[in-house]
Design an enzyme around this catalytic site. Structure first.
Site, short mmCIF file in Angstrom:
data_model
loop_
_atom_site.label_atom_id
_atom_site.label_comp_id
_atom_site.label_asym_id
_atom_site.label_seq_id
_atom_site.Cartn_x
_atom_site.Cartn_y
_atom_site.Cartn_z
N HIS A 274 16.81 -44.99 -7.35
CA HIS A 274 16.69 -45.00 -5.89
C HIS A 274 16.71 -43.57 -5.33
CE1 HIS A 274 16.87 -49.37 -5.07
NE2 HIS A 274 17.58 -49.40 -6.19
N ASP A 335 22.40 -49.13 -9.43
CA ASP A 335 21.60 -50.33 -9.71
C ASP A 335 20.14 -49.98 -9.97
OD1 ASP A 335 21.36 -49.56 -6.97
OD2 ASP A 335 20.37 -51.45 -6.56
N GLU A 336 19.45 -50.90 -10.59
CA GLU A 336 17.99 -50.90 -10.72
C GLU A 336 17.44 -49.56 -11.22
OE1 GLU A 336 16.74 -54.19 -7.38
OE2 GLU A 336 16.97 -52.12 -6.70
N VAL A 337 17.95 -49.10 -12.35
CA VAL A 337 17.48 -47.85 -12.93
C VAL A 337 16.36 -48.16 -13.93
CG1 VAL A 337 18.10 -45.79 -14.24
CG2 VAL A 337 19.77 -46.83 -12.67
N GLU A 388 25.80 -53.28 -12.14
CA GLU A 388 25.18 -52.81 -13.37
C GLU A 388 26.07 -51.83 -14.14
OE1 GLU A 388 21.43 -53.70 -10.89
OE2 GLU A 388 23.56 -53.35 -10.59
#
Length: 559
Positions: A274, A335-337, A388
């Site tokens: 992000h 998150d969301e890497v 995560e």
């Protein structure tokens, strides 16, 4: 009379109050709309109203707030007195009603004041802060007792909700405390920018619903509106425009405004993913260069976890954040890497070969997070993370709070976090940016946070830290933020505050409608919660006595 008493009386002067005829009209409309000010939202732990409905007029001419002899006081309490005079008595027509020569007292002693007793002068705000209160409505003086000023604020809010539009209040006793200590709303000011005034308006609404944490997702990959003192180039390059930024003074305004209402502000700077806007301006570079067919393709990915420049930046940046935001906690995201860019980069490939203990790219992410958490530990900063970081088995500190956000299997995640002994915050079922036609608030209201394997034990141990409403702003900005989140967020507020057995949706519907009407009266443009076309819901009373009246100034009007 002292200046504070005079100031409070001025709020209720005839020049600012509705006329007697307007007060009568409001009272008549309230009766027609079936709004009952005797309800408190969120529902208190214990509330008893006089079985004979003993009702007191409020003497708004002589009414004054006071602090009991020997009790500590503070500017926070004085500010709360000032606000709640206006909220409870300054907008309801109470003064005009009391001053009317046609008032029928029924030989009832009027209320002439409200006295607060505090046990402590402690004004710190943490997960352990006791915000309980006792409220006794009885003539001639209403009494509130609380451990500290924040409990007193909750008592003042409950008092304000009990005041009828005609300036009366029913004999009531309330003993109240929240089920969960962490009652949060997350706002996203990266995807769309919110002016500070809108954030302050939202903070007021939060205080009315007894939320106590503003989780501020202030930046993301698409824009970087935070004006850093140490790295000013980040906002200069990363904000949508120079006017789409939050200066340090603006941020201090938000923090102070929230603190005055018992609300903590916890910022989130999400890494290593992000990231793009803002971070791309840093020199030396900290973003990972992505490669295609062995050559740089001009794009970037997550922060580069293999270079010293990344950690030098993080050390300076988080020290600045700690100096600006007074809360002990910061939200680190995590998150969301995506691993695609890391996998394509030859420098990272070489680093992993040189460090065989890093088995895969999940291990590389863990390497990054461990370094970041060591930086925060050295700065004595506690942290909240998206789930995560916990899921990847990273060695996190004992006071870490895990934000459970992934839907579908949130019960399994809550069970795993509790089993590991960490505090959790549940946000997965409460993404209010998702909308649907018709009533959706019962979906949020009906969630039981402890409904997972081991949940009862985790609840008893206090491992379920609380709940969090999330409002992601892909399709939300200042034009629709307030109406989209309110009063729907209040359904989650009651789940976070009230007892576990408070689950009656039909009862909540009546009270939530009344709360929505109170929000409108306080300048919060909250949307309807029931069908206006239904003759059955709310017995056909799907309206508020004082409807929302937006202020519109066409370009050709005199401004």
């Amino acid at each position: 009379e002292n200046s504070e008493t005079l100031k409070r009386k001025t709020l209720c002067s005839s020049s600012t109050m509705p006329s007697v005829s307007k007060a009568a009209a409001v009272a008549a409309a309230v009766a027609a709309s079936a709004v009952d000010a005797r309800t408190i939202f969120p529902k208190p732990t214990y509330q008893v109203t006089s079985p004979t409905n003993v009702t007191y007029p409020i003497n708004t001419v002589d009414f004054a707030f006071s602090v009991a002899s020997g009790s500590p006081t503070s500017d926070l309490l004085d500010n709360a007195f000032h606000r709640y005079y206006a909220i409870a008595l300054g907008q309801s027509g109470a003064a005009a009603a009391f001053e009317s020569t046609n008032w029928d007292y029924n030989n009832t002693t009027p209320i002439v004041g409200l006295e607060v007793t505090l046990e402590s002068d402690d004004t710190s705000l943490t997960l352990e802060t006791n915000v309980s209160y006792t409220l006794t409505v009885e003539a001639p003086t209403i009494k509130i007792s609380a451990p500290n000023v924040y409990g007193a604020m909750n008592g003042l809010e409950s008092f304000s909700q009990l005041v009828e539009p005609d300036g009366t209040i029913v004999h009531t006793t309330v003993n109240d405390n929240p089920r969960y200590q962490f009652r949060a709303v997350m706002i996203d000011t990266s995807r769309h920018y919110y002016p500070v005034d809108v954030i302050l308006q939202h903070i007021d609404a939060m205080s009315y619903a007894k939320f106590n944490v503003l989780h501020w997702h202030i930046v993301d990959s698409v824009s970087f509106p935070y004006e850093s003192a140490e790295f000013p180039e980040m906002a200069q390059q990363g904000a949508y425009s120079p006017s789409h930024t939050y200066t340090r003074d603006a941020i201090k305004t938000v923090i102070e405004y929230a603190a005055n209402r018992g609300i903590r502000v916890i910022p989130e700077f999400d890494t290593p993913g992000h990231v793009q806007q803002g971070y791309a301006a840093l020199d030396p570079p900290v973003l990972t260069d992505c490669y295609t067919d062995g050559k740089p393709d001009g794009t970037t990915g997550p922060l580069n976890p293999t270079i010293n420049a990344t950690y030098d930046f993080l050390t300076k940046f988080y020290q600045e954040v700690k100096d600006l935001f007074p809360d002990q906690f910061v939200h680190v995201g995590g998150d969301e890497v995506s691993f695609d860019c890391w996998q394509s980069n030859p420098g990272i490939e070489k680093f992993m070969k040189d460090h065989p203990e890093i088995k895969d790219y999940s291990g590389l992410e863990q390497y990054y997070e461990l370094n970041l958490l060591e930086i925060l530990k050295a700065q004595n900063t506690s942290y909240i993370c998206w789930q995560e970081i916990f899921d990847n088995g990273i060695d996190i500190l004992p006071d870490t709070v895990v934000d459970v956000w992934k839907g579908g299997t949130w019960q399994d995640e809550m069970a795993a976090v509790a089993k590991a002994g960490y505090h959790s915050v549940l946000s997965a079922p409460f993404y209010l940016n998702y909308i649907s036609y018709g009533e959706d608030w019962p979906n949020y209201y009906s969630v039981e946070p402890s409904n997972f394997t081991g949940g009862a034990e985790a609840d008893a141990k206090g491992l379920i830290g609380g709940l969090e409403v999330c409002m992601w702003s892909e399709f939300v900005d200042a034009t629709n933020f307030i109406s989209r989140i309110w009063p729907r967020a209040a359904a989650v507020a009651e789940r976070a505050w009230s007892a576990k057995d408070v689950t009656d949706v039909d009862d909540a519907r009546e009270r939530l409608h009344e709360f929505r009407c109170k929000l409108l009266n306080r300048g919060i443009g909250a949307e309807p919660i029931t069908s206006g076309g239904s003759p059955t819901q709310l017995n056909g009373h799907n309206f508020c006595a004082q409807e929302w009246n937006p202020r519109y100034s066409p370009p050709w009007s005199t401004r």
